[in-house]
Design a protein around this motif. Structure first.
Motif, PDB file in Angstrom:
ATOM      1  N   UNK A 218     -36.897 -27.517 -42.988  1.00 26.69           N
ATOM      2  CA  UNK A 218     -38.221 -28.029 -42.638  1.00 26.69           C
ATOM      3  C   UNK A 218     -38.317 -28.326 -41.147  1.00 26.69           C
ATOM      4  N   UNK A 219     -37.232 -28.824 -40.553  1.00 22.52           N
ATOM      5  CA  UNK A 219     -37.250 -29.110 -39.116  1.00 22.52           C
ATOM      6  C   UNK A 219     -37.325 -27.829 -38.289  1.00 22.52           C
ATOM      7  N   UNK A 220     -36.866 -26.749 -38.830  1.00 22.57           N
ATOM      8  CA  UNK A 220     -36.867 -25.473 -38.091  1.00 22.57           C
ATOM      9  C   UNK A 220     -38.206 -24.740 -38.185  1.00 22.57           C
ATOM     10  N   UNK A 221     -39.132 -25.245 -38.964  1.00 20.49           N
ATOM     11  CA  UNK A 221     -40.437 -24.594 -39.052  1.00 20.49           C
ATOM     12  C   UNK A 221     -41.158 -24.735 -37.708  1.00 20.49           C
ATOM     13  N   UNK A 256     -25.980 -33.791 -38.022  1.00 20.07           N
ATOM     14  CA  UNK A 256     -27.252 -34.482 -37.834  1.00 20.07           C
ATOM     15  C   UNK A 256     -27.576 -34.696 -36.361  1.00 20.07           C
ATOM     16  N   UNK A 257     -26.573 -34.953 -35.521  1.00 21.86           N
ATOM     17  CA  UNK A 257     -26.841 -35.244 -34.106  1.00 21.86           C
ATOM     18  C   UNK A 257     -27.514 -34.071 -33.417  1.00 21.86           C
ATOM     19  N   UNK A 263     -34.772 -31.435 -32.618  1.00 20.62           N
ATOM     20  CA  UNK A 263     -36.108 -31.730 -33.134  1.00 20.62           C
ATOM     21  C   UNK A 263     -36.884 -32.619 -32.171  1.00 20.62           C
ATOM     22  N   UNK A 264     -36.214 -33.610 -31.573  1.00 20.98           N
ATOM     23  CA  UNK A 264     -36.876 -34.492 -30.617  1.00 20.98           C
ATOM     24  C   UNK A 264     -37.274 -33.726 -29.359  1.00 20.98           C
ATOM     25  N   UNK A 265     -36.420 -32.796 -28.935  1.00 21.37           N
ATOM     26  CA  UNK A 265     -36.733 -32.006 -27.751  1.00 21.37           C
ATOM     27  C   UNK A 265     -37.930 -31.078 -27.959  1.00 21.37           C
ATOM     28  N   UNK A 266     -38.119 -30.569 -29.176  1.00 19.94           N
ATOM     29  CA  UNK A 266     -39.223 -29.651 -29.451  1.00 19.94           C
ATOM     30  C   UNK A 266     -40.537 -30.385 -29.715  1.00 19.94           C
ATOM     31  N   UNK A 274     -42.826 -39.951 -32.933  1.00 20.32           N
ATOM     32  CA  UNK A 274     -42.638 -41.247 -33.588  1.00 20.32           C
ATOM     33  C   UNK A 274     -41.716 -41.118 -34.795  1.00 20.32           C
ATOM     34  N   UNK A 275     -41.888 -40.066 -35.598  1.00 20.03           N
ATOM     35  CA  UNK A 275     -41.010 -39.842 -36.753  1.00 20.03           C
ATOM     36  C   UNK A 275     -39.582 -39.571 -36.304  1.00 20.03           C
ATOM     37  N   UNK A 276     -39.435 -38.842 -35.177  1.00 20.41           N
ATOM     38  CA  UNK A 276     -38.094 -38.574 -34.651  1.00 20.41           C
ATOM     39  C   UNK A 276     -37.427 -39.866 -34.187  1.00 20.41           C
TER      40      UNK A 276
END
Length: 468
Positions: A218-221, A256-257, A263-266, A274-276
């Motif tokens: 899901x994060x890679x979408x 996870x790291x 994900x935060x960078x994208x 905020x979710x990140x």
């Protein structure tokens, strides 16, 4: 015996009526005849009463009172008398002896209706302390097992599932879903987040491969249309790690790291960032190992960059500052005897192993090398106007900055612009103090916090060193 409220009578379990016998009138007292009604009336001293009345003692006056029997009680009494019985019901009153109206008073140790009076009074005293014991020692055998209940509910077209079974169903639905329509995904993520709040469920989700099957894909979408899915995946990740050390370890074993930093960078939208931050904070708070993996130069850079993005909401930027402040407070409370900013020192002693784990993160060195104090000060000064308009964010920002004061005092105490920003916020609150009576106390509290911060940085005169 417990104290009773006035005019109330404790009725014995064995009988609830007092059948009063008539007393011979005393002509010398010249008392009027007692006329009973359905309401309680006081019986004068020496006054005779007709038989068949309900009699009590009013505890507030100490006087005897009587009234007609209720219809149901009267019928029961009539039936008893018709059978030739001579028993009278009893009413026990605190501080009074047992009185039998309509029959001779039994002697001490005598019986009433075949029951020993002393035994009755003893039983009444023991009522609060009497424990119930089931007749059958094998009470557990009377209850149905889970499988029996489940089968009966299934026969009634009611499906009963454990959390584990529900989670398995949700994972299967996600894997078999072809359309992946947003409403269906919303329902799946909502149910998973609900289950993941429980520690055991979170660990089972990880062990079943939920991270690899759901969160990482899901994060890679990509694309704006998939932003909601990424937000839900980050929220689920944070929920799994929240106050769950075993889950944190398992997540880092699953990379996870790197996944979270990517994900935060994208992320570009406020909701996704905020979710990140929620997932980021759930992993690093009170977990030194996570701090060594996430609070790297690259991790700090991602946090600081958020402060300069104009599209990001101010409340999300404040979250980044609070995240660093929470880690600083946690670190200083373990490794030093000094309180961090406005936070009290930990009262409970910390073992040497834990202290060494925190020191191994080299947190303060990392913050100094990445110039956290400079970036935080610039963020504070640049958003002065926006903070003036939002006293709640002002409160959160000042508290977070003050928590980092131990590290940043050398720089901030030399900065006139930093002091000016604090004074602007304080004076604005002073001008608005009486605008809303309901907010006076809250605004005053923020003012006092700013005043304390000014004294800590610039001394009693509130001036930076370069102005002295």
């Amino acid at each position: 015996m417990p104290k009773m409220k006035p005019i109330y009578v404790l009725h014995c379990f064995f009988a609830v009526m007092v059948i009063a016998s008539a007393t011979a009138p005393n002509d010398s007292l010249e008392k009027s005849k007692f006329v009973a009604t359905n309401e309680w009336q006081e019986i004068a001293e020496g006054q005779g009463i007709p038989p068949g009345l309900h009699v009590r003692i009013n505890l507030s006056t100490g006087k005897k009172e009587a009234k007609l029997l209720d219809a149901e009680s009267a019928s029961e009494t009539t039936a008893t008398d018709a059978q030739g019985g001579t028993e009278s019901a009893i009413s026990l009153v605190p501080g009074q002896e047992v009185e039998d109206h309509g029959s001779p008073q039994p002697a001490a140790g005598g019986s009433l209706g075949g029951m020993n009076l002393e035994a009755i009074k003893e039983a009444l005293r023991d009522i609060p302390a009497t424990d119930y014991k089931p007749e059958d020692a094998t009470v557990s055998g009377r209850y149905k097992s889970y499988s029996q209940i489940k089968q009966e509910l299934k026969d009634a077209n009611v499906e009963l599932q454990t959390d584990s079974e529900i989670m398995g169903t949700l994972l299967d639905r996600f894997a078999k879903s072809v359309s992946n329509e947003q409403p269906e995904l919303d329902a799946l993520f909502e149910d998973l987040q609900y289950l993941a709040h429980q520690i055991d469920n979170a660990l089972e989700f990880i062990d079943r491969g939920g991270v690899e099957q759901i969160i990482w894909p899901s994060l890679n979408r990509t694309g704006e249309q998939q932003q909601r899915v990424r937000v839900q995946a980050l929220t689920l990740l944070g929920t799994l790690a929240q106050n769950n050390p075993k889950a944190k370890v398992s997540l880092f074993e699953r990379d996870a790291s790197a996944k979270l930093l990517a994900a935060l960078g994208r992320a570009t939208a406020s909701e996704e960032i905020s979710a990140a931050f929620y997932a980021f904070g759930s992993l690093v708070r009170k977990f030194p190992f996570a701090q060594t993996r996430l609070l790297t130069p690259h991790g700090y850079s991602l946090l600081y960059d958020v402060w300069t993005k104009p599209v990001v909401e101010l409340k999300v930027k404040v979250k980044a500052l609070q995240l660093v402040a929470d880690v600083v407070v946690d670190y200083l409370s373990v490794t030093t005897d000094r309180p961090a900013g406005n936070s009290p020192p930990e009262q409970q002693p910390v073992d040497a192993v834990t202290v060494e784990q925190y020191r191994s993160t080299r947190l303060t060195e990392g913050l100094e090398k990445t110039e956290f104090c400079k970036h935080a000060g610039q963020f504070f000064q640049a958003h002065r106007a926006a903070l003036v308009a939002d006293e709640h964010l002002t409160d959160e920002t000042v508290r977070a900055l003050r928590s980092c004061r131990t590290l940043c005092q050398p720089l901030w105490s030399e900065c006139a612009l930093f002091r000016h920003t604090l004074l602007v916020l304080r004076n604005n609150l002073d001008n608005r103090l009486s605008d809303d009576p309901d907010l006076v106390e809250y605004r005053t509290e923020i003012q006092l916090n700013i005043d304390d911060f000014l004294r800590e940085l610039y001394g009693n005169n509130g001036k930076p060193k370069d102005e002295l």
